[in-house]
Design a protein around this motif. Structure first.
Motif, PDB file in Angstrom:
ATOM      1  N   LEU C 257       0.828  -1.212   0.000  1.00 11.39           N
ATOM      2  CA  LEU C 257       0.000   0.000   0.000  1.00 11.39           C
ATOM      3  C   LEU C 257       0.861   1.260   0.000  1.00 11.39           C
ATOM      4  O   LEU C 257       2.052   1.212   0.285  1.00 11.39           O
ATOM      5  N   THR C 258       0.217   2.399  -0.285  1.00 13.09           N
ATOM      6  CA  THR C 258       0.876   3.691  -0.084  1.00 13.09           C
ATOM      7  C   THR C 258       0.553   4.190   1.319  1.00 13.09           C
ATOM      8  O   THR C 258      -0.381   3.695   1.966  1.00 13.09           O
ATOM      9  N   GLY C 259       1.288   5.177   1.762  1.00 12.27           N
ATOM     10  CA  GLY C 259       1.051   5.745   3.087  1.00 12.27           C
ATOM     11  C   GLY C 259      -0.376   6.252   3.239  1.00 12.27           C
ATOM     12  O   GLY C 259      -1.003   6.057   4.286  1.00 12.27           O
ATOM     13  N   SER C 260      -0.886   6.913   2.211  1.00 13.26           N
ATOM     14  CA  SER C 260      -2.240   7.466   2.335  1.00 13.26           C
ATOM     15  C   SER C 260      -3.294   6.365   2.402  1.00 13.26           C
ATOM     16  O   SER C 260      -4.359   6.561   2.975  1.00 13.26           O
ATOM     17  N   HIS C 262      -2.523   3.350   3.790  1.00 10.57           N
ATOM     18  CA  HIS C 262      -2.202   2.532   4.962  1.00 10.57           C
ATOM     19  C   HIS C 262      -2.465   3.249   6.283  1.00 10.57           C
ATOM     20  O   HIS C 262      -2.847   2.627   7.282  1.00 10.57           O
ATOM     21  N   ASN C 263      -2.268   4.559   6.300  1.00  9.02           N
ATOM     22  CA  ASN C 263      -2.410   5.284   7.571  1.00  9.02           C
ATOM     23  C   ASN C 263      -3.816   5.129   8.160  1.00  9.02           C
ATOM     24  O   ASN C 263      -4.809   5.146   7.431  1.00  9.02           O
ATOM     25  N   ASP C 264      -3.869   5.001   9.467  1.00  8.51           N
ATOM     26  CA  ASP C 264      -5.145   4.899  10.173  1.00  8.51           C
ATOM     27  C   ASP C 264      -5.566   6.294  10.614  1.00  8.51           C
ATOM     28  O   ASP C 264      -5.089   6.817  11.630  1.00  8.51           O
ATOM     29  N   GLU C 265      -6.460   6.898   9.859  1.00 11.78           N
ATOM     30  CA  GLU C 265      -6.888   8.263  10.187  1.00 11.78           C
ATOM     31  C   GLU C 265      -7.686   8.285  11.488  1.00 11.78           C
ATOM     32  O   GLU C 265      -8.342   7.315  11.855  1.00 11.78           O
ATOM     33  N   ASN C 280      -4.897  -0.734  10.382  1.00 10.25           N
ATOM     34  CA  ASN C 280      -3.709  -1.336   9.771  1.00 10.25           C
ATOM     35  C   ASN C 280      -2.554  -1.438  10.764  1.00 10.25           C
ATOM     36  O   ASN C 280      -1.666  -2.268  10.617  1.00 10.25           O
TER      37      ASN C 280
ATOM     38  N   SER D 104      -1.151   7.202  12.236  1.00 10.68           N
ATOM     39  CA  SER D 104      -0.225   6.064  12.248  1.00 10.68           C
ATOM     40  C   SER D 104       1.178   6.423  12.720  1.00 10.68           C
ATOM     41  O   SER D 104       2.107   5.641  12.560  1.00 10.68           O
ATOM     42  N   ASP D 204       3.156  11.254  -1.252  1.00 13.63           N
ATOM     43  CA  ASP D 204       2.751  10.035  -0.557  1.00 13.63           C
ATOM     44  C   ASP D 204       4.001   9.242  -0.167  1.00 13.63           C
ATOM     45  O   ASP D 204       5.128   9.765  -0.244  1.00 13.63           O
ATOM     46  N   SER D 205       3.844   8.001   0.256  1.00 15.03           N
ATOM     47  CA  SER D 205       4.990   7.191   0.681  1.00 15.03           C
ATOM     48  C   SER D 205       4.722   5.721   0.361  1.00 15.03           C
ATOM     49  O   SER D 205       3.581   5.326   0.136  1.00 15.03           O
ATOM     50  N   PRO D 302       4.626   1.727   4.617  1.00 14.66           N
ATOM     51  CA  PRO D 302       4.901   3.056   4.056  1.00 14.66           C
ATOM     52  C   PRO D 302       5.030   4.085   5.187  1.00 14.66           C
ATOM     53  O   PRO D 302       4.306   4.010   6.182  1.00 14.66           O
ATOM     54  N   ILE D 306       3.169  12.040   5.697  1.00 14.19           N
ATOM     55  CA  ILE D 306       3.043  12.352   4.267  1.00 14.19           C
ATOM     56  C   ILE D 306       2.492  13.766   4.087  1.00 14.19           C
ATOM     57  O   ILE D 306       1.899  14.334   4.998  1.00 14.19           O
ATOM     58  N   ARG D 311      -7.400  13.033   7.506  1.00 15.95           N
ATOM     59  CA  ARG D 311      -8.256  13.363   8.646  1.00 15.95           C
ATOM     60  C   ARG D 311      -7.528  12.994   9.929  1.00 15.95           C
ATOM     61  O   ARG D 311      -6.935  11.926  10.034  1.00 15.95           O
TER      62      ARG D 311
END
Lengths: 364, 364, 364, 364
Positions: C257-260, C262-265, C280, D104, D204-205, D302, D306, D311
């Protein structure tokens, strides 16, 4: 190995007497504690060389720098690293000691163990290593004071046969700091200072006993059976340079009594608290603090490095004579006081954190 | 916590005086060591109750069972678990102590710390816990003897004011075991036995000093700066029940000397080895063994549990009177000898393993 | 060494598959916890051999005895020793293995390391050692449930390529225990059982993946930087026999995945709590629990001991052929489920005690 | 707590991304090892920011200073303290992050745990903390190389779905360092670099997998049962920032095989050594090294920080939007390679010292 002390409040010291510097890393300090370099410096100044005419004249400001773990004046739960640079080193004073072992010093055993040694001064075995301990102890003291109003006060109880009369239940830091011997019995202090000056002039050295009291220690600190509070304190102070003996409460003298004389009988005080009439236990029973004052004594031998001629050997196995040069303490006791306090503070702080985690907060 | 001791040779003891049993797990024992239950039993018999007329009459065979770690008579590098079942328990002797705290015993502090307590006997604070230490020490002794011919010999040096004359450099196990006081000065031993019997008959108790020597300890054991060999020994013996003081070499008496009197001057012996003329250091310099005999002394207070009436309080906060029932030692010293030896063996074995790993074998 | 796990809640296991027995000592259990042998036995029964047709037929009741640390049904703050005797041993099954190393088993490496080995069964490397872990885990689970309502549920997620569909946020113990495969996807479980039976009949073995969720874990557990919560869990489960891989949250798949993505908002839930839309991270961020469900997966290789003929060597260095006798699991996964749960419970309990001591209770 | 790693070779790191500096203390390094700042700097340069166009442009020389433990170019058995000053800090970049939690990232959990946080950059959770690990690893590598000729070589195995073909048995450091992606498959490396640049430009990452091999590891390292070599390695690498998964040898893919396919059959090589035909075990069996190459893989997610809008919430509980400023890695993999190598070196060095002490040198 062996450069760390404590489990939940753990200090790790580094540094030799000659080299980049000495310091300490403190892991486990609770977050949000206000702490400043000035507070640490106060304790460092009590142990630094050159502070009076009866200690080593080595001139070091021992100024500390907090490298990490403090942000905007408060701890943040991360390791607190503190560095003190070495400054007034005179390695040339030690040329002779590069090859000749000082009797009763660590020179020979370090060589036997490691096969190599920083011979410029005591290296790692120098009392300079205790800077890290005292810095760590300063933080431990503050935590103890803030969490439980604990007071830890050490003082010189005896120099050779000159013994002070001190009431550990009432002695104050101000009384201790009122003279350069750090003996709150001022009349006695004068005789101590006189004795130390005399022995220094003769090129020799003397030892004595430091007594230390910890007041307001909460009940319940100490972990049976190996990590009894007195066992951890014993290890702590017996790891100080030059210490040869330890006792708590009645100590060796208590072995002359009978059980009925020695036992600390219980009563209930006006607040409903369980207390003891006497305190032969020295504040610890079954390895656990009982709320009475913790009172211990530590024997320090006469300083090993002296100017008098002594028979010794070289690192290549030849017999020779050594008369030490360099700047040395004729008596370590006045500077040992903050070291003993620091070690006891470190033990109590570690056990405070251990105890909080295991019993009080878990409501089962 | 606090029920484990040692880093590379680590014992963990378990068990209360009343319950399924007591025991120990030993982790870090080198593989291929021959060991038998009989060898462990030999040491357990030296510390068991009922062994003579001057110790507690509680009748326990204290027979040990090796549960694991030994295969076909040899260690296999896995944990050695040893179990001793409790047998001759008389919980009814302790009915009164379920509510009344024995002065200078661990009853009150255990309640303060844990909020619960096995009141049948001393529970975890009973000297019965030391079975695991002595069993572990038996194995440590064997390793030390086999690897380096180390001998560890303890003995009763003093009971109250009755002090024995013993040469630590030559004393033998046979001399120690020649009488029930475990004092190699036989004339003195008789007076000690007489004193103990007299105090037992009066319902009271007495204390004294155990001295212990470790001979043939290799040079180089001990880890500066916190795990100095004497610091670890101090902790080890100060974790024993009833210990109140510790000293090494010249100890407290050494504080009366000057440096030039106290320092152990060096010479080269006929084999080319660096040796010291005197041994005020007690075999350790700078926290590291120097090859001379390690000599320590431990002060044991008079036993806390006595038949005489004492003022005390109950666990519900009322003042009362207690005269202990049950079977108790009038003097712990004779049984403390194998305990002190065991603790010192554990420390030396741990440091032997630490040292071997860090310096000798890595040829850099 | 290496037979202890945990710092403030520490288990030390002992015992070989053949010998007196196996067991565990648990140090650091808070006092006043109600605990019974029956509660421990419940978990032991989930891991015992002979429990179903798809595990090893070795018949062992694995009945546990609490030797210490519990008094009148409650813990007293002292070590809890638990013993399970060995019973249905058949050392004769292992005669051949006394000399022939089983491929991918620990026989050869134990011999290389220790120069000696209990060749009757796996000795210390036997899965029988995990009895102590599961017993310790049973107590850890109870503490976690009582203090914080934590639930830890493991299940078989995959056997070879047969993968179950399970919602970790809702799965129940009852669903897991509803079938002998311990797979809550019952349709999938049937296919798993069929596959295991088939492979067992062929004399071979298979592996798979256990997934485990911990729900209601308090925020704040985990100690940066080396004792991150996921690091300690990784070590815990990678110390189980036959484990080959570990992942948390998105794991290896997350690397695609990409960071955007994968990140848990973050968002604020109805109770004002900080929550994440996705998970994640698997419940841990920066090494510290964030209050979301902790979800991990562990890969277990196919059992090493198989009946099929394999090329191997003897302990005297000769090449030979081995077809293992004895009673072995064709697939460890169903029995591994309680082991994984136990290890995670041990880590969480240890960190719960660490955290309570360091932050929450000290009001600075 | 949790800032130390290892038992006999122990590193303790300190420092935040913003503040006086970061560093490490190394305890347990054998004496008489030649070591220079240049050797340590070589490894630090492999992990420093600004080293290429595909990593964070933060400009830091990361110059190290050895404060202690080294005398005349050689270690002396005392702690080695190493300090790297912080320089190119731009706290203003983090103003927004002082109140907004990065998804994250560790911001929210640190606040939850400690109630305070150095919000200038990642603070303690910054990858900057790994400087101490890499410095310690440089020394561990040197010991391993000198004592046993051990080689540890890591490389980028996969970026997202771009997977390299690399032979772990023959790959060289030169091949790894031949390109800025640290991927020895040069054709693949080009595609990786292209992908990273593309993702960076999009704000992104991305993540991927680092593979690492340790060659010439002596047989016998690793301590059953909890300190299995793979368990300690798993903990070591899972304590690195951004790691989400770990596998050894066949790993997760091995769960698809049968035992007869997966087992590593034995043979005797021309030198009489026990070897395996295959290496699904990844060089470790029963937790102990078997002399084959140790091969592990680590999944890195990742990068969390970023530039894209996400959010999130503030530390006062309000929902908001964050687009991170500051200088960040679009992909941590190239810089993670020396970190993975360092952690594995630390584990192996610690176990080498543990093993030497316990088995080899004690001739029983």
């Amino acid at each position: 190995m062996g450069n760390s002390f404590g489990d939940l409040f753990r200090i790790s010291t580094f540094g030799e007497s000659h080299g980049g510097g000495v310091g300490v890393t403190i892991d486990g300090c609770p977050p949000r504690l206000e702490i400043s370099e000035a507070e640490i410096q106060f304790e460092l100044d009590r142990r630094r060389p050159g502070q009076s005419k009866i200690v080593t004249p080595r001139k070091e400001a021992d100024t500390c720098e907090i490298l990490s773990g403090v942000f905007e004046g408060k701890t943040i739960g991360t390791p607190i690293a503190i560095l003190v640079r070495n400054q007034n080193t005179r390695p040339q004073d030690y040329d002779e000691m590069a090859v000749k072992y000082r009797p009763s010093h660590a020179d020979a055993t370090y060589d036997a163990k490691y096969g190599i040694r920083n011979w410029q001064g005591g290296g790692r075995s120098s009392a300079r290593e205790t800077i890290g301990r005292v810095a760590g102890g300063a933080i431990a003291k503050k935590i103890l004071a803030q969490v439980a109003n604990v007071e830890i006060i050490g003082y010189v109880k005896r120099i050779q046969d000159i013994e002070a009369v001190v009431n550990p239940n009432t002695v104050t830091l101000e009384q201790v700091e009122s003279n350069i011997a750090r003996c709150p019995d001022t009349e006695c202090a004068e005789r101590m200072i006189e004795r130390i000056e005399k022995i220094r002039n003769s090129g020799d050295s003397i030892g004595g006993v430091v007594e230390c009291v910890a007041r307001n220690v909460p009940k319940g600190l100490g972990e049976p059976v190996f990590d009894k509070l007195e066992a951890d304190i014993a290890k702590a102070v017996m790891s100080l340079p030059a210490s040869k003996g330890f006792e708590i409460g009645s100590g060796f003298a208590g072995t002359l009594l009978t059980g009925s004389e020695h036992n600390d009988e219980f009563y209930i005080d006006e607040t409903g608290e369980v207390r003891t009439f006497t305190n032969n236990s020295g504040g610890i029973q079954g390895g656990i603090s009982n709320g009475e004052n913790i009172i211990v004594r530590v024997a320090f031998k006469p300083t090993a490095t002296i100017r008098k001629e002594q028979r010794t050997v070289t690192n290549t196995g030849e017999e020779t004579i050594l008369a030490a040069k360099g700047r040395h303490d004729p008596c370590v006791l006045p500077r040992a006081v903050p070291m003993v306090e620091a070690m006891i503070a470190l033990v109590l702080c570690d056990h405070l954190l251990r105890h909080q985690g295991q019993c009080h907060t878990l409501k089962l």
